[in-house]
Design a protein around this motif. Structure first.
Motif, mmCIF file in Angstrom:
data_model
loop_
_atom_site.group_PDB
_atom_site.id
_atom_site.type_symbol
_atom_site.label_atom_id
_atom_site.label_comp_id
_atom_site.label_asym_id
_atom_site.label_seq_id
_atom_site.Cartn_x
_atom_site.Cartn_y
_atom_site.Cartn_z
ATOM 1 N N MET A 100 1.120 -1.180 -0.137
ATOM 2 C CA MET A 100 0.106 0.101 0.114
ATOM 3 C C MET A 100 0.802 1.261 0.059
ATOM 4 S SD MET A 100 -3.277 0.769 2.180
ATOM 5 C CE MET A 100 -2.802 -0.345 3.355
ATOM 6 N N ALA A 101 0.634 2.124 -0.890
ATOM 7 C CA ALA A 101 1.352 3.384 -0.664
ATOM 8 C C ALA A 101 1.373 4.263 0.379
ATOM 9 C CB ALA A 101 0.981 4.200 -2.029
ATOM 10 N N SER A 102 2.369 5.155 0.390
ATOM 11 C CA SER A 102 2.306 5.926 1.616
ATOM 12 C C SER A 102 1.525 7.267 1.461
ATOM 13 C CB SER A 102 3.768 6.307 2.014
ATOM 14 O OG SER A 102 4.186 7.287 1.271
ATOM 15 N N LEU A 103 0.902 7.662 2.504
ATOM 16 C CA LEU A 103 0.145 8.947 2.638
ATOM 17 C C LEU A 103 0.630 9.965 2.364
ATOM 18 C CD1 LEU A 103 -2.833 9.605 2.968
ATOM 19 C CD2 LEU A 103 -2.621 9.714 5.365
ATOM 20 N N ASN A 104 0.396 10.857 1.449
ATOM 21 C CA ASN A 104 1.130 12.007 0.908
ATOM 22 C C ASN A 104 -0.002 13.321 1.524
ATOM 23 O OD1 ASN A 104 2.352 14.079 -0.002
ATOM 24 N ND2 ASN A 104 2.587 13.212 -2.004
ATOM 25 N N VAL A 105 0.340 13.599 2.808
ATOM 26 C CA VAL A 105 -0.585 14.387 3.298
ATOM 27 C C VAL A 105 -0.555 15.884 2.851
ATOM 28 C CG1 VAL A 105 -1.407 15.357 5.625
ATOM 29 C CG2 VAL A 105 -0.512 13.092 5.478
ATOM 30 N N GLY A 106 0.462 16.475 2.551
ATOM 31 C CA GLY A 106 0.622 17.605 2.020
ATOM 32 C C GLY A 106 -0.037 17.912 0.735
ATOM 33 N N SER A 107 0.322 17.057 -0.230
ATOM 34 C CA SER A 107 -0.619 17.192 -1.487
ATOM 35 C C SER A 107 -1.850 16.987 -1.656
ATOM 36 C CB SER A 107 0.271 16.578 -2.768
ATOM 37 O OG SER A 107 0.136 15.276 -2.596
ATOM 38 N N LEU A 108 -2.194 15.997 -0.473
ATOM 39 C CA LEU A 108 -3.943 15.841 -0.467
ATOM 40 C C LEU A 108 -4.509 16.910 0.227
ATOM 41 C CD1 LEU A 108 -5.947 13.926 -0.111
ATOM 42 C CD2 LEU A 108 -5.212 13.598 2.288
ATOM 43 N N GLY A 109 -4.014 17.799 1.159
ATOM 44 C CA GLY A 109 -4.463 18.934 1.610
ATOM 45 C C GLY A 109 -4.538 19.988 0.573
ATOM 46 N N GLU A 110 -3.338 20.008 -0.202
ATOM 47 C CA GLU A 110 -3.627 21.127 -1.478
ATOM 48 C C GLU A 110 -4.667 20.782 -2.428
ATOM 49 O OE1 GLU A 110 0.172 21.133 -2.835
ATOM 50 O OE2 GLU A 110 1.411 21.426 -0.739
ATOM 51 N N TYR A 111 -4.697 19.356 -2.627
ATOM 52 C CA TYR A 111 -5.927 18.930 -3.863
ATOM 53 C C TYR A 111 -7.074 19.144 -3.092
ATOM 54 C CZ TYR A 111 -8.325 15.849 -6.822
ATOM 55 O OH TYR A 111 -9.275 15.323 -7.822
ATOM 56 N N ILE A 112 -7.469 19.208 -1.837
ATOM 57 C CA ILE A 112 -8.535 19.328 -1.141
ATOM 58 C C ILE A 112 -9.376 20.814 -1.280
ATOM 59 C CG2 ILE A 112 -10.045 18.978 0.760
ATOM 60 C CD1 ILE A 112 -8.839 16.535 1.316
ATOM 61 N N ARG A 113 -8.035 21.445 -0.979
ATOM 62 C CA ARG A 113 -8.295 22.906 -1.141
ATOM 63 C C ARG A 113 -8.561 23.191 -2.399
ATOM 64 N NH1 ARG A 113 -3.589 24.847 0.558
ATOM 65 N NH2 ARG A 113 -4.092 25.056 2.845
ATOM 66 N N GLU A 114 -7.884 23.032 -3.566
ATOM 67 C CA GLU A 114 -8.178 23.265 -4.747
ATOM 68 C C GLU A 114 -9.508 22.682 -5.113
ATOM 69 O OE1 GLU A 114 -5.421 21.498 -7.397
ATOM 70 O OE2 GLU A 114 -3.626 22.346 -6.419
ATOM 71 N N GLN A 115 -10.128 21.434 -4.728
ATOM 72 C CA GLN A 115 -11.498 21.076 -5.312
ATOM 73 C C GLN A 115 -12.430 21.962 -4.221
ATOM 74 O OE1 GLN A 115 -12.078 18.724 -7.544
ATOM 75 N NE2 GLN A 115 -9.950 18.933 -7.801
ATOM 76 N N ARG B 267 -12.252 25.073 -3.572
ATOM 77 C CA ARG B 267 -12.140 26.432 -3.955
ATOM 78 C C ARG B 267 -13.026 26.478 -5.349
ATOM 79 N NH1 ARG B 267 -6.065 28.592 -2.346
ATOM 80 N NH2 ARG B 267 -6.923 29.118 -0.413
ATOM 81 N N SER B 268 -12.661 25.268 -6.194
ATOM 82 C CA SER B 268 -13.264 25.135 -7.571
ATOM 83 C C SER B 268 -14.907 24.916 -7.285
ATOM 84 C CB SER B 268 -12.722 24.182 -8.301
ATOM 85 O OG SER B 268 -12.737 22.949 -7.701
ATOM 86 N N ALA B 269 -15.383 24.228 -6.110
ATOM 87 C CA ALA B 269 -16.743 23.930 -5.836
ATOM 88 C C ALA B 269 -17.538 25.287 -5.256
ATOM 89 C CB ALA B 269 -16.933 22.883 -5.019
ATOM 90 N N GLN B 270 -16.342 26.378 -4.921
ATOM 91 C CA GLN B 270 -16.922 27.652 -4.439
ATOM 92 C C GLN B 270 -17.455 27.613 -2.998
ATOM 93 O OE1 GLN B 270 -19.133 29.511 -7.356
ATOM 94 N NE2 GLN B 270 -17.377 29.977 -8.702
ATOM 95 N N TYR B 271 -16.739 26.765 -2.312
ATOM 96 C CA TYR B 271 -17.183 26.382 -0.813
ATOM 97 C C TYR B 271 -16.115 26.919 -0.054
ATOM 98 C CZ TYR B 271 -20.391 22.402 -1.015
ATOM 99 O OH TYR B 271 -21.564 21.590 -1.165
ATOM 100 N N SER B 272 -16.545 27.870 1.015
ATOM 101 C CA SER B 272 -15.956 28.356 2.064
ATOM 102 C C SER B 272 -15.237 27.069 2.840
ATOM 103 C CB SER B 272 -16.416 29.190 2.994
ATOM 104 O OG SER B 272 -17.470 28.649 3.834
ATOM 105 N N LEU B 273 -14.357 27.298 3.723
ATOM 106 C CA LEU B 273 -13.851 26.044 4.482
ATOM 107 C C LEU B 273 -14.976 25.706 5.454
ATOM 108 C CD1 LEU B 273 -11.149 24.810 5.294
ATOM 109 C CD2 LEU B 273 -10.770 26.334 7.074
ATOM 110 N N ARG B 274 -15.706 26.786 6.244
ATOM 111 C CA ARG B 274 -16.679 26.226 6.888
ATOM 112 C C ARG B 274 -17.814 25.532 6.384
ATOM 113 N NH1 ARG B 274 -17.175 28.886 11.790
ATOM 114 N NH2 ARG B 274 -15.708 30.502 11.035
ATOM 115 N N GLN B 275 -18.148 25.888 5.154
ATOM 116 C CA GLN B 275 -19.315 25.432 4.459
ATOM 117 C C GLN B 275 -19.084 23.729 4.122
ATOM 118 O OE1 GLN B 275 -19.331 28.128 1.323
ATOM 119 N NE2 GLN B 275 -21.361 28.818 1.676
#
Length: 118
Positions: free
Chosen positions: A1-16, A18-26
């Motif tokens: 099983m591959a190792s967890l790449n937490v940093g790029s995962l967080g960046e990816y979630i943030r990009e998604q 923002r593109s969904a036009q959600y605030s962090l709270r939403q």
């Protein structure tokens, strides 16, 4: 099983998010997680479980498998066919420990079969 790449995962979630036009709270509310926890995930400070990733994926309306691949839990697969690993990780009837045990056994069988064909 591959190792967890937490940093790029967080960046990816943030990009998604923002593109969904959600605030962090939403997004936190829609995914059923706390605002500070989601913030820590996005900043790469927290390692979310497969279940939390599934909740975030559902809120973002993307496939959980996409987040599992981004997190390094799954390897990217060619299109087509059902991914057994994604199904195991998405199953809410078993614990995280049981999921990882099943994945380890499955990976061992796959490796054994590949060695037998080589």
């Amino acid at each position: 099983m591959a190792s967890l790449n937490v940093g790029s995962l967080g960046e990816y979630i943030r990009e998604q998010r923002r593109s969904a036009q959600y605030s962090l709270r939403q997004l936190a509310e829609a995914a059923g997680v706390s605002n500070p926890y989601l913030s820590q995930i996005e900043r790469g400070l927290r390692k979310p479980s497969a279940e939390i990733l599934q909740q975030i994926a559902k809120a973002l309306r993307i496939s959980a498998e996409t987040l599992y691949v981004q997190a390094g839990i799954l390897e990217e697969r060619p299109a087509g066919g059902v991914d057994l690993r994604a199904a195991i990780l998405a199953d809410t009837a078993i614990s995280e420990q049981q999921k990882h045990a099943l994945l380890a056994v499955y990976a061992a069988f796959v490796k054994e079969n590949e060695a037998g064909q080589g």
